[in-house]
Design a protein around this motif. Structure first.
Motif, PDB file in Angstrom:
ATOM      1  N   TRP A 108      19.130  37.319 -11.756  1.00  0.00           N
ATOM      2  CA  TRP A 108      20.556  37.503 -12.014  1.00  0.00           C
ATOM      3  C   TRP A 108      20.801  38.045 -13.423  1.00  0.00           C
ATOM      4  CZ3 TRP A 108      23.758  33.868 -14.963  1.00  0.00           C
ATOM      5  CH2 TRP A 108      25.104  34.247 -14.988  1.00  0.00           C
ATOM      6  N   THR A 140      22.423  41.640 -14.139  1.00  0.00           N
ATOM      7  CA  THR A 140      23.674  41.696 -14.897  1.00  0.00           C
ATOM      8  C   THR A 140      23.594  42.763 -15.988  1.00  0.00           C
ATOM      9  OG1 THR A 140      24.164  39.376 -14.427  1.00  0.00           O
ATOM     10  CG2 THR A 140      25.271  40.358 -16.329  1.00  0.00           C
ATOM     11  N   GLU A 196      23.975  30.738  -5.141  1.00  0.00           N
ATOM     12  CA  GLU A 196      25.045  31.433  -5.859  1.00  0.00           C
ATOM     13  C   GLU A 196      24.475  32.510  -6.778  1.00  0.00           C
ATOM     14  OE1 GLU A 196      28.691  32.700  -7.337  1.00  0.00           O
ATOM     15  OE2 GLU A 196      28.156  31.655  -5.490  1.00  0.00           O
ATOM     16  N   ARG A 253      23.467  35.457  -4.709  1.00  0.00           N
ATOM     17  CA  ARG A 253      24.652  36.207  -4.272  1.00  0.00           C
ATOM     18  C   ARG A 253      25.141  37.108  -5.409  1.00  0.00           C
ATOM     19  NH1 ARG A 253      29.669  36.597  -5.014  1.00  0.00           N
ATOM     20  NH2 ARG A 253      29.821  34.812  -6.424  1.00  0.00           N
ATOM     21  N   ARG A 254      25.209  36.553  -6.620  1.00  0.00           N
ATOM     22  CA  ARG A 254      25.666  37.339  -7.767  1.00  0.00           C
ATOM     23  C   ARG A 254      24.705  38.490  -8.081  1.00  0.00           C
ATOM     24  NH1 ARG A 254      27.729  32.765 -12.120  1.00  0.00           N
ATOM     25  NH2 ARG A 254      29.167  31.693 -10.716  1.00  0.00           N
ATOM     26  N   THR A 255      23.425  38.241  -7.923  1.00  0.00           N
ATOM     27  CA  THR A 255      22.431  39.290  -8.152  1.00  0.00           C
ATOM     28  C   THR A 255      22.649  40.442  -7.179  1.00  0.00           C
ATOM     29  OG1 THR A 255      20.818  37.689  -9.006  1.00  0.00           O
ATOM     30  CG2 THR A 255      19.946  39.801  -8.221  1.00  0.00           C
ATOM     31  N   ASP A 290      25.381  41.246  -5.645  1.00  0.00           N
ATOM     32  CA  ASP A 290      26.629  41.938  -6.005  1.00  0.00           C
ATOM     33  C   ASP A 290      26.381  42.896  -7.180  1.00  0.00           C
ATOM     34  OD1 ASP A 290      28.022  40.638  -4.029  1.00  0.00           O
ATOM     35  OD2 ASP A 290      29.047  39.225  -5.391  1.00  0.00           O
TER      36      ASP A 290
END
Length: 195
Positions: free
Chosen positions: A95, A99, A184, A187-189, A191
């Motif tokens: 992540w 980011t 979570e 999921r963020r990764t 996205d």
């Protein structure tokens, strides 16, 4: 140690390159900044996944991602199984890298400036940097280094990214433990890598 051995050791030490302490402390940041400029300049041809692949080896070297994961998770860390801890480190690392790949998505003449470093009483180093933007105010980003690797990032110079993450992660951990936080972060990764 005999005289010949001493002379050999001194000759070997003399042959090593001299790196001033201040330069050694900022070397990881210089490496990160160079990688970020590279992906920014080549952002469109690389795409978000290419940027992630280029940044991964550098970030895994200059950031202590396992330590950052432990800090971000907080006291709950010690209660997790080794398998859960490994899953958290992998998810947090992926992540974090995704980011950066997502955020550094173009180049408009930006440059990075290292403004110096300050030793902390515990031996950590705080390296002060800023992103200089041609048509906007500079952005202050400071890095906390422990044993030569980044263990925290201070946005706008003073806001600890890991303190913010710990606060944010506490609710997820309370709701579903390590598995909830891993899900979570994954999921963020996903996205972030969609661009």
């Amino acid at each position: 140690m005999n005289i010949l051995a001493r002379r050999t050791l001194l000759a070997a030490l003399a042959a090593l390159p001299f790196i001033p302490a201040a330069q050694a402390q900022t070397a990881p940041i210089e490496r990160l900044n160079a990688a970020l400029l590279d992906v920014m300049r080549n952002a469109s041809s690389l795409g978000v996944r290419g940027r992630e692949q280029r940044l991964r080896p550098v970030m895994e070297q200059v950031f202590n991602l396992p330590a950052m994961t432990r800090i971000a998770v907080g006291p709950s860390w010690t209660g997790f199984s080794p398998a859960d801890q490994q899953a958290l480190v992998a998810a947090f690392s992926d992540w974090s890298i995704a980011t950066y790949a997502n955020r550094f998505d173009g180049y408009g003449g930006e440059s990075f400036e290292i403004q110096g470093s300050t030793a902390r009483p515990n031996g950590d180093q705080l390296v002060n940097t800023r992103i200089v933007r041609p048509n906007d105010l500079p952005v202050q980003i400071n890095y906390l280094l422990r044993e030569g690797r980044i263990v925290d990032v201070y946005l706008t110079g003073t806001i600890s990214e890991l303190a913010s993450r710990r606060s944010e992660f506490a609710g997820l951990l309370r709701d579903g433990g390590a598995q909830r936080l891993v899900a979570e972060l994954r999921r963020r990764t996903a996205d972030a890598l969609r661009g």
